[in-house]
Design a protein around this motif. Structure first.
Motif, PDB file in Angstrom:
ATOM      1  N   GLY A 177       0.778  -1.241   0.000  1.00  0.00           N
ATOM      2  CA  GLY A 177       0.000   0.000   0.000  1.00  0.00           C
ATOM      3  C   GLY A 177       0.803   1.280   0.000  1.00  0.00           C
ATOM      4  O   GLY A 177       0.455   2.236   0.699  1.00  0.00           O
ATOM      5  N   VAL A 178       1.864   1.342  -0.817  1.00  0.00           N
ATOM      6  CA  VAL A 178       2.748   2.511  -0.769  1.00  0.00           C
ATOM      7  C   VAL A 178       2.566   3.470  -1.944  1.00  0.00           C
ATOM      8  O   VAL A 178       3.241   4.495  -2.011  1.00  0.00           O
ATOM      9  N   TYR A 179       1.673   3.156  -2.872  1.00  0.00           N
ATOM     10  CA  TYR A 179       1.515   4.031  -4.030  1.00  0.00           C
ATOM     11  C   TYR A 179       0.416   5.072  -3.810  1.00  0.00           C
ATOM     12  O   TYR A 179      -0.467   4.903  -2.971  1.00  0.00           O
ATOM     13  N   THR A 180       0.512   6.148  -4.590  1.00  0.00           N
ATOM     14  CA  THR A 180      -0.501   7.202  -4.607  1.00  0.00           C
ATOM     15  C   THR A 180      -1.230   7.115  -5.950  1.00  0.00           C
ATOM     16  O   THR A 180      -0.735   6.486  -6.899  1.00  0.00           O
ATOM     17  N   PRO A 181      -2.382   7.764  -6.078  1.00  0.00           N
ATOM     18  CA  PRO A 181      -3.073   7.731  -7.369  1.00  0.00           C
ATOM     19  C   PRO A 181      -2.226   8.218  -8.542  1.00  0.00           C
ATOM     20  O   PRO A 181      -2.309   7.655  -9.640  1.00  0.00           O
ATOM     21  N   THR A 182      -1.423   9.255  -8.322  1.00  0.00           N
ATOM     22  CA  THR A 182      -0.574   9.750  -9.413  1.00  0.00           C
ATOM     23  C   THR A 182       0.397   8.676  -9.886  1.00  0.00           C
ATOM     24  O   THR A 182       0.576   8.447 -11.087  1.00  0.00           O
ATOM     25  N   LYS A 183       1.024   7.982  -8.927  1.00  0.00           N
ATOM     26  CA  LYS A 183       1.988   6.942  -9.285  1.00  0.00           C
ATOM     27  C   LYS A 183       1.308   5.735  -9.918  1.00  0.00           C
ATOM     28  O   LYS A 183       1.839   5.122 -10.849  1.00  0.00           O
ATOM     29  N   ILE A 184       0.131   5.373  -9.402  1.00  0.00           N
ATOM     30  CA  ILE A 184      -0.556   4.194  -9.940  1.00  0.00           C
ATOM     31  C   ILE A 184      -1.013   4.447 -11.363  1.00  0.00           C
ATOM     32  O   ILE A 184      -1.000   3.560 -12.216  1.00  0.00           O
ATOM     33  N   ARG A 185      -1.398   5.709 -11.655  1.00  0.00           N
ATOM     34  CA  ARG A 185      -1.792   6.046 -13.033  1.00  0.00           C
ATOM     35  C   ARG A 185      -0.611   5.858 -13.992  1.00  0.00           C
ATOM     36  O   ARG A 185      -0.752   5.265 -15.064  1.00  0.00           O
ATOM     37  N   THR A 186       0.552   6.365 -13.574  1.00  0.00           N
ATOM     38  CA  THR A 186       1.743   6.243 -14.423  1.00  0.00           C
ATOM     39  C   THR A 186       2.121   4.779 -14.627  1.00  0.00           C
ATOM     40  O   THR A 186       2.425   4.350 -15.752  1.00  0.00           O
ATOM     41  N   LEU A 187       2.076   3.995 -13.547  1.00  0.00           N
ATOM     42  CA  LEU A 187       2.465   2.592 -13.623  1.00  0.00           C
ATOM     43  C   LEU A 187       1.532   1.792 -14.525  1.00  0.00           C
ATOM     44  O   LEU A 187       1.976   1.079 -15.438  1.00  0.00           O
ATOM     45  N   VAL A 188       0.236   1.903 -14.283  1.00  0.00           N
ATOM     46  CA  VAL A 188      -0.717   1.100 -15.060  1.00  0.00           C
ATOM     47  C   VAL A 188      -0.729   1.534 -16.521  1.00  0.00           C
ATOM     48  O   VAL A 188      -0.838   0.697 -17.430  1.00  0.00           O
ATOM     49  N   SER A 189      -0.605   2.823 -16.763  1.00  0.00           N
ATOM     50  CA  SER A 189      -0.544   3.313 -18.149  1.00  0.00           C
ATOM     51  C   SER A 189       0.641   2.710 -18.887  1.00  0.00           C
ATOM     52  O   SER A 189       0.527   2.295 -20.049  1.00  0.00           O
ATOM     53  N   ALA A 190       1.793   2.641 -18.199  1.00  0.00           N
ATOM     54  CA  ALA A 190       2.995   2.072 -18.829  1.00  0.00           C
ATOM     55  C   ALA A 190       2.808   0.585 -19.111  1.00  0.00           C
ATOM     56  O   ALA A 190       3.219   0.078 -20.171  1.00  0.00           O
ATOM     57  N   ILE A 191       2.194  -0.124 -18.187  1.00  0.00           N
ATOM     58  CA  ILE A 191       1.955  -1.556 -18.384  1.00  0.00           C
ATOM     59  C   ILE A 191       0.976  -1.772 -19.538  1.00  0.00           C
ATOM     60  O   ILE A 191       1.171  -2.645 -20.393  1.00  0.00           O
ATOM     61  N   ALA A 192      -0.075  -0.954 -19.594  1.00  0.00           N
ATOM     62  CA  ALA A 192      -1.082  -1.097 -20.643  1.00  0.00           C
ATOM     63  C   ALA A 192      -0.508  -0.847 -22.035  1.00  0.00           C
ATOM     64  O   ALA A 192      -1.004  -1.388 -23.032  1.00  0.00           O
ATOM     65  N   GLU A 193       0.533  -0.014 -22.115  1.00  0.00           N
ATOM     66  CA  GLU A 193       1.183   0.229 -23.400  1.00  0.00           C
ATOM     67  C   GLU A 193       1.875  -1.021 -23.938  1.00  0.00           C
ATOM     68  O   GLU A 193       1.970  -1.225 -25.146  1.00  0.00           O
ATOM     69  N   GLU A 194       2.351  -1.858 -23.012  1.00  0.00           N
ATOM     70  CA  GLU A 194       3.182  -3.004 -23.401  1.00  0.00           C
ATOM     71  C   GLU A 194       2.459  -4.342 -23.355  1.00  0.00           C
ATOM     72  O   GLU A 194       2.788  -5.257 -24.101  1.00  0.00           O
ATOM     73  N   ILE A 195       1.480  -4.477 -22.450  1.00  0.00           N
ATOM     74  CA  ILE A 195       0.811  -5.762 -22.227  1.00  0.00           C
ATOM     75  C   ILE A 195      -0.613  -5.665 -22.743  1.00  0.00           C
ATOM     76  O   ILE A 195      -1.387  -4.820 -22.297  1.00  0.00           O
ATOM     77  N   LYS A 196      -0.981  -6.559 -23.649  1.00  0.00           N
ATOM     78  CA  LYS A 196      -2.260  -6.427 -24.347  1.00  0.00           C
ATOM     79  C   LYS A 196      -3.333  -7.393 -23.857  1.00  0.00           C
ATOM     80  O   LYS A 196      -4.350  -7.573 -24.518  1.00  0.00           O
ATOM     81  N   ILE A 197      -3.116  -8.016 -22.699  1.00  0.00           N
ATOM     82  CA  ILE A 197      -4.181  -8.810 -22.092  1.00  0.00           C
ATOM     83  C   ILE A 197      -4.768  -7.996 -20.933  1.00  0.00           C
ATOM     84  O   ILE A 197      -4.166  -7.006 -20.511  1.00  0.00           O
ATOM     85  N   PRO A 198      -5.941  -8.376 -20.437  1.00  0.00           N
ATOM     86  CA  PRO A 198      -6.572  -7.584 -19.368  1.00  0.00           C
ATOM     87  C   PRO A 198      -5.671  -7.382 -18.156  1.00  0.00           C
ATOM     88  O   PRO A 198      -4.926  -8.284 -17.753  1.00  0.00           O
ATOM     89  N   ILE A 199      -5.755  -6.185 -17.575  1.00  0.00           N
ATOM     90  CA  ILE A 199      -4.977  -5.826 -16.384  1.00  0.00           C
ATOM     91  C   ILE A 199      -5.912  -5.731 -15.179  1.00  0.00           C
ATOM     92  O   ILE A 199      -6.964  -5.085 -15.232  1.00  0.00           O
ATOM     93  N   ASP A 200      -5.520  -6.380 -14.104  1.00  0.00           N
ATOM     94  CA  ASP A 200      -6.269  -6.393 -12.847  1.00  0.00           C
ATOM     95  C   ASP A 200      -5.469  -5.587 -11.821  1.00  0.00           C
ATOM     96  O   ASP A 200      -4.239  -5.568 -11.878  1.00  0.00           O
ATOM     97  N   ILE A 201      -6.149  -4.932 -10.899  1.00  0.00           N
ATOM     98  CA  ILE A 201      -5.465  -4.120  -9.890  1.00  0.00           C
ATOM     99  C   ILE A 201      -5.857  -4.566  -8.483  1.00  0.00           C
ATOM    100  O   ILE A 201      -7.029  -4.807  -8.213  1.00  0.00           O
ATOM    101  N   HIS A 202      -4.859  -4.708  -7.606  1.00  0.00           N
ATOM    102  CA  HIS A 202      -5.082  -5.164  -6.226  1.00  0.00           C
ATOM    103  C   HIS A 202      -4.334  -4.210  -5.301  1.00  0.00           C
ATOM    104  O   HIS A 202      -3.102  -4.199  -5.267  1.00  0.00           O
ATOM    105  N   CYS A 203      -5.088  -3.398  -4.541  1.00  0.00           N
ATOM    106  CA  CYS A 203      -4.449  -2.374  -3.714  1.00  0.00           C
ATOM    107  C   CYS A 203      -4.726  -2.579  -2.227  1.00  0.00           C
ATOM    108  O   CYS A 203      -5.864  -2.850  -1.832  1.00  0.00           O
TER     109      CYS A 203
END
Length: 506
Positions: A177-203
């Protein structure tokens, strides 16, 4: 100059519930088999898409539980958790689950201290274990444990290995639980650019950001959310299903497929089974979520509910009810409205006296109940505000360290003498259940509080209870005395009379 971030929000998000796995890891929480079956049923009924039923390899009892849940034929996919080991996967497969959720630590601190594997070894294991699951089953979720503390280039490399091996969804856990919304947006956006299967989030909720991070991840491209009922889970818990779903549905306009009108019902079920109470100020499902005390707020609400409520989320949408509350901030309009519901119409002077006495009582630190309102009204107006359809005549308690607490009551119910008895977890529990056994209407005890209002072993105790009638309306009642068992029984009698009067008043 304004800076806008393009939203990748999907039009529909699926919900993966882990109440039975991560939720049960809450310290002090342990569900029985029957309780787990009940929770799985209501999760499936409300429309959850996947239920993580447990970690089958952790014990024979857990394996049996997951098997039983999987055998019930739920509409939700049933998932079993597995370490990245073939024997763990086989145990999940033995349970006949629909999905296996495999995980492996990927951050340096986790990888070096828990599994003692190199980055290259983790990559190899990821491909092998995902491939093994897909050789035997149609659905495989892969989690990079501690993803938010993993170097991004390496994290994407691991996810790519999982996707290439056949993973049907990748999970991004904010494990501590160390991320903030700003950081999680950057992280998931970067993953979505590279990985084309569904992305799940667990916080996780260590800094109170689990729900915010989860919904932000959806904006950034995640299409599945992992949640628990009431946000229970390890340490400070997980993202709460009710809050997450209502933010997505009401604020973001994203469909989740969840039957939101049962969120309160589901929350109360899990609260009862977990032993963790729902705090009154809990968003969406808490008792105060749609309660109004302040005179200004109450007046506005009576004119138009959207004045002091979101509007885009109403109590009816989540299975709740709006109510006016009594306290030192209460206004004349709210008190008059509450009394008018039972056809009591005080004069302006009488109303002022009633409001003043409510505020005086509240200023002493007392919670003012509906029963208090009617007692004050009876005194000010010299009337009988609430007819006593049930009167307690006698109560007897048997208790000891070698016997089951038992209570017997004799009461006059609508003019007829009735007797009843019950056993309980203690004298108070037995007494309240015995009273309920002779009541003329079906009500459910929702809240019970005891506080001392004087000191010493002969202290006067004040009992406050909240009950709910079959239509979901709530009523507060109270009683005081030096015998806490008798005060509890009398508080319940007061509540029954309140419910009976409001249901039968002309």
């Amino acid at each position: 100059m304004a800076f806008f971030v393009e939203s990748r929000s999907p039009k529909r998000v699926t919900v993966f519930d882990t109440t039975l796995r991560d939720g049960e890891q809450t310290p002090g929480v342990s569900f029985t088999l029957e309780q787990k079956l009940d929770i799985a049923r209501i999760l499936s009924e409300v429309g959850v898409h996947a239920i993580e039923a447990g970690f089958p390899a952790s014990s024979e009892q857990e394996k049996e539980t997951v098997s039983r849940i999987a055998a019930e034929g739920h509409s939700a996919a049933i998932c079993g958790l597995s370490r990245s080991r073939v024997d763990d996967v086989n145990t999940c497969l033995d349970c006949d689950v629909d999905m296996v959720h495999v995980f492996i630590p990927t951050s340096d601190i986790q990888r070096e201290n828990t599994i003692k594997k190199s980055r290259e070894e983790v990559l190899a294991i990821t491909g092998e274990i995902v491939g093994y699951v897909r050789d035997h089953l149609g659905q495989c979720m892969f989690s990079a444990m501690d993803a938010t503390r993993t170097d991004l280039p390496y994290l994407i490399e691991v996810f790519r290995a999982a996707a290439d091996a056949g993973a049907t969804v990748v999970n991004v856990p904010d494990t501590v639980g160390v991320y903030t919304p700003t950081k999680i947006r950057t992280l998931v956006s970067a993953i979505a650019e590279e990985i084309k299967i569904p992305i799940d989030i667990h916080c996780h909720n260590d800094f109170g950001l689990a729900v915010a991070n989860t919904t932000t991840a959806v904006e950034a491209g995640a299409s599945q959310v992992q949640v628990t009922v009431n946000g229970i889970g390890e340490r400070a818990g997980n993202a709460d299903i009710a809050q997450t779903v209502m933010i997505l549905e009401s604020i973001e306009g994203i469909s989740t497929g969840i039957e939101t009108t049962r969120l309160v019902e589901m929350s109360r079920l899990v609260s009862r089974y977990s032993g963790i109470p729902i705090v009154p100020i809990q968003p969406v499902v808490g008792d105060n979520a749609f309660a109004h005390e302040s005179g200004i707020h109450s007046h506005g609400i009576m004119a138009n509910s959207q004045t002091f409520e979101p509007g885009i989320m109403t109590p009816e949408m989540v299975g709740h009810r709006r109510r006016l509350a009594l306290g030192k901030h209460v206004g004349r309009h709210a008190v008059r409205q509450m009394l008018s519901l039972v056809h009591i119409n005080p004069s302006d002077r009488e109303l002022d006296l009633i409001v003043d006495r409510i505020k005086t009582l509240s200023a002493r630190g007392r919670r003012v109940t509906d029963h208090d309102l009617y007692v004050i009204t009876e005194d000010v107006m010299d009337i009988q505000a609430v007819a006593k359809t049930v009167e307690l005549r006698d109560i007897a308690i048997m208790s000891g360290n070698h016997c089951i607490p038992t209570a017997s009551v004799r009461a006059c119910v609508l003019g007829t003498e009735k007797t009843g008895s019950a056993i309980g977890n203690g004298s108070v529990d037995a007494a309240v259940k015995a009273v309920l056994s002779v009541m003329p209407i079906g009500i459910q005890l929702k809240d019970f509080r005891i506080e001392a209002i004087s000191g010493g072993t002969d202290a006067i105790g004040h009992v406050t209870i909240t009950v709910e009638d079959p239509e979901g309306r709530t009523y507060d009642a109270s009683s005081s005395g030096d015998d806490i068992v008798l005060a509890s029984a009398e508080a319940m009698i007061n509540a029954i009379n309140l419910v009976r009067y409001t249901q039968t008043s002309p």
